[in-house]
Design a protein around this motif. Structure first.
Motif, PDB file in Angstrom:
ATOM      1  N   ARG A 128       0.836  -1.212   0.000  1.00 29.74           N
ATOM      2  CA  ARG A 128       0.000   0.000   0.000  1.00 29.74           C
ATOM      3  C   ARG A 128       0.871   1.262   0.000  1.00 29.74           C
ATOM      4  O   ARG A 128       0.609   2.203  -0.742  1.00 29.74           O
ATOM      5  CB  ARG A 128      -0.906   0.021   1.227  1.00 29.74           C
ATOM      6  CG  ARG A 128      -2.107  -0.877   1.173  1.00 29.74           C
ATOM      7  CD  ARG A 128      -3.069  -0.579   2.325  1.00 29.74           C
ATOM      8  NE  ARG A 128      -4.100  -1.604   2.396  1.00 29.74           N
ATOM      9  CZ  ARG A 128      -4.009  -2.698   3.132  1.00 29.74           C
ATOM     10  NH1 ARG A 128      -2.935  -2.914   3.879  1.00 29.74           N
ATOM     11  NH2 ARG A 128      -4.999  -3.571   3.135  1.00 29.74           N
ATOM     12  N   GLY A 132       0.207   1.798  -3.637  1.00 32.12           N
ATOM     13  CA  GLY A 132      -1.229   1.721  -3.406  1.00 32.12           C
ATOM     14  C   GLY A 132      -2.083   2.501  -4.380  1.00 32.12           C
ATOM     15  O   GLY A 132      -3.215   2.111  -4.681  1.00 32.12           O
ATOM     16  N   ASP A 133      -1.578   3.625  -4.893  1.00 37.92           N
ATOM     17  CA  ASP A 133      -2.376   4.466  -5.788  1.00 37.92           C
ATOM     18  C   ASP A 133      -2.236   4.086  -7.256  1.00 37.92           C
ATOM     19  O   ASP A 133      -2.878   4.702  -8.117  1.00 37.92           O
ATOM     20  CB  ASP A 133      -1.983   5.939  -5.594  1.00 37.92           C
ATOM     21  CG  ASP A 133      -2.322   6.435  -4.193  1.00 37.92           C
ATOM     22  OD1 ASP A 133      -3.313   5.936  -3.629  1.00 37.92           O
ATOM     23  OD2 ASP A 133      -1.591   7.291  -3.676  1.00 37.92           O
ATOM     24  N   ARG A 162      -4.504  -0.362  -4.104  1.00 31.45           N
ATOM     25  CA  ARG A 162      -4.955  -0.279  -2.716  1.00 31.45           C
ATOM     26  C   ARG A 162      -6.291  -1.009  -2.521  1.00 31.45           C
ATOM     27  O   ARG A 162      -6.498  -1.712  -1.531  1.00 31.45           O
ATOM     28  CB  ARG A 162      -5.090   1.197  -2.321  1.00 31.45           C
ATOM     29  CG  ARG A 162      -5.431   1.435  -0.855  1.00 31.45           C
ATOM     30  CD  ARG A 162      -5.613   2.940  -0.596  1.00 31.45           C
ATOM     31  NE  ARG A 162      -4.498   3.717  -1.096  1.00 31.45           N
ATOM     32  CZ  ARG A 162      -3.339   3.872  -0.444  1.00 31.45           C
ATOM     33  NH1 ARG A 162      -3.187   3.299   0.750  1.00 31.45           N
ATOM     34  NH2 ARG A 162      -2.375   4.589  -0.963  1.00 31.45           N
ATOM     35  N   ASP A 166      -7.056  -4.354  -0.188  1.00 34.90           N
ATOM     36  CA  ASP A 166      -8.121  -4.427   0.820  1.00 34.90           C
ATOM     37  C   ASP A 166      -8.953  -5.697   0.645  1.00 34.90           C
ATOM     38  O   ASP A 166      -9.338  -6.351   1.625  1.00 34.90           O
ATOM     39  CB  ASP A 166      -9.025  -3.190   0.734  1.00 34.90           C
ATOM     40  CG  ASP A 166      -8.328  -1.912   1.189  1.00 34.90           C
ATOM     41  OD1 ASP A 166      -7.273  -2.015   1.858  1.00 34.90           O
ATOM     42  OD2 ASP A 166      -8.837  -0.825   0.861  1.00 34.90           O
TER      43      ASP A 166
END
Length: 334
Positions: A128, A132-133, A162, A166
């Motif tokens: 992340r 993450g982006d 990201r 999750d």
């Protein structure tokens, strides 16, 4: 779709070419609404067809090649510890290429990845923070399609890394989504910040790693069904454990290869009644843990299941010839 009679004629021809006796074929036809005279007429017409006769000559040549593979298989079973995937601590370059690569034998190599920063750094939180982006590509909707691997292009989805992390973290055990080698072209650029955590395996691989390396990430329960690759492969385990089943190239005739490089057999629950030949296949099993490197030889069928959340790298840039796809043509149904 062809008319039913044409489908039956293809079935008759295929079974004659497989060596099934004409009387057995007639009996099946009679159980499927063919009269005795009609069934005999259809089978006799197929036997007299020059197309089937020509096909029989080709089928005999293929049976000779299949016999040759059977001989290799029986000889391989005579080896000490046959059926066991050996573990070797950092074999030399010459030892690896002579004893495993050139002999088409799998091996788990230990100690070769101990310098990788990835073994200490990689976890979902680190991913992340680093990437993450970034937009990544993932396989989705796999559990609703029994041919999810063959139909891989239909299951591609792009999303923020990201968001995928999750899902992996909260999923529990599932095979519904998985970041695989099929997503490699996009993800090599998206996750380039992670590549500095991987040291070159110069003992066995040439320097051309980036375009011939692949990143795999998924929750516990991810599966890669029985298939064979068109190259030799290294599978380097970084996070979690994977259970691997391998079937030798010379046992291909037992594994129900129906299209391209895929098998109909579900390795997680083999249906012996539907796939009786699988009893004759020699299945090698092993569990690969973090820091271990599995060599999967060209043509070996393999099934892989994630026992935990897993991250894996795979490589094909060996220092020896590895372009076996050059003369491969069998992409259609077999």
């Amino acid at each position: 779709m062809a008319p039913p009679i044409e489908q039956w004629r293809r079935w008759i021809a295929e079974n004659l070419l497989l060596g099934n006796p004409p009387e057995a074929i007639r009996a099946v036809l009679e159980r499927n609404e063919f009269g005795a005279a009609e069934a005999a007429r259809e089978v006799d017409a197929a036997l007299e067809s020059p197309y089937v006769q020509g096909g029989s000559r080709v089928a005999n040549r293929l049976r000779k090649r299949e016999w040759t593979l059977t001989v290799y298989g029986r000889l391989a079973r005579m080896r000490a510890n046959s059926g066991v995937v050996e573990r070797r601590e950092r074999p030399s370059r010459d030892e690896f290429f002579e004893e495993y690569y050139a002999q088409n034998r799998p091996v788990i190599i230990t100690g070769m990845l101990k310098s990788w920063p990835a073994l200490e750094k990689w976890n979902l939180g680190y991913f992340r923070d680093r990437c993450g982006d970034r937009e990544v590509e993932v396989q989705f909707g796999r559990e609703s399609d029994e041919n999810y691997e063959l139909n891989g292009p239909r299951h591609k989805r792009v999303m923020p890394f990201r968001q995928y992390l999750d899902l992996v973290e909260s999923a529990g055990k599932t095979n519904d989504f998985y970041m695989t080698a099929n997503n490699g072209s996009r993800n090599q650029d998206a996750l380039d910040a992670l590549w500095s955590d991987i040291d070159p395996i110069d003992e066995y691989l040439d320097g051309d790693t980036r375009d011939k390396s692949f990143f795999w990430l998924g929750p516990a329960g991810t599966k890669t069904p029985y298939h064979h690759d068109l190259t030799n492969n290294f599978m380097a385990q970084v996070i979690g454990r994977k259970h691997v089943k391998l079937v030798p190239l010379h046992d291909t005739s037992y594994i129900y290869n129906n299209v391209h490089c895929y098998s109909e057999v579900d390795a997680s629950a083999v249906d012996d009644a539907r796939f009786p030949k699988m009893r004759d296949a020699q299945v090698h099993e092993c569990t690969l843990g973090p820091g271990e490197l599995l060599f999967i030889p060209i043509g070996w069928w393999h099934y892989v299941e994630g026992l935990d959340t897993t991250a894996t790298m795979s490589f094909t840039n060996f220092r020896r010839y590895n372009d076996f796809a050059e003369n491969y043509t069998t992409y259609q149904h077999l």
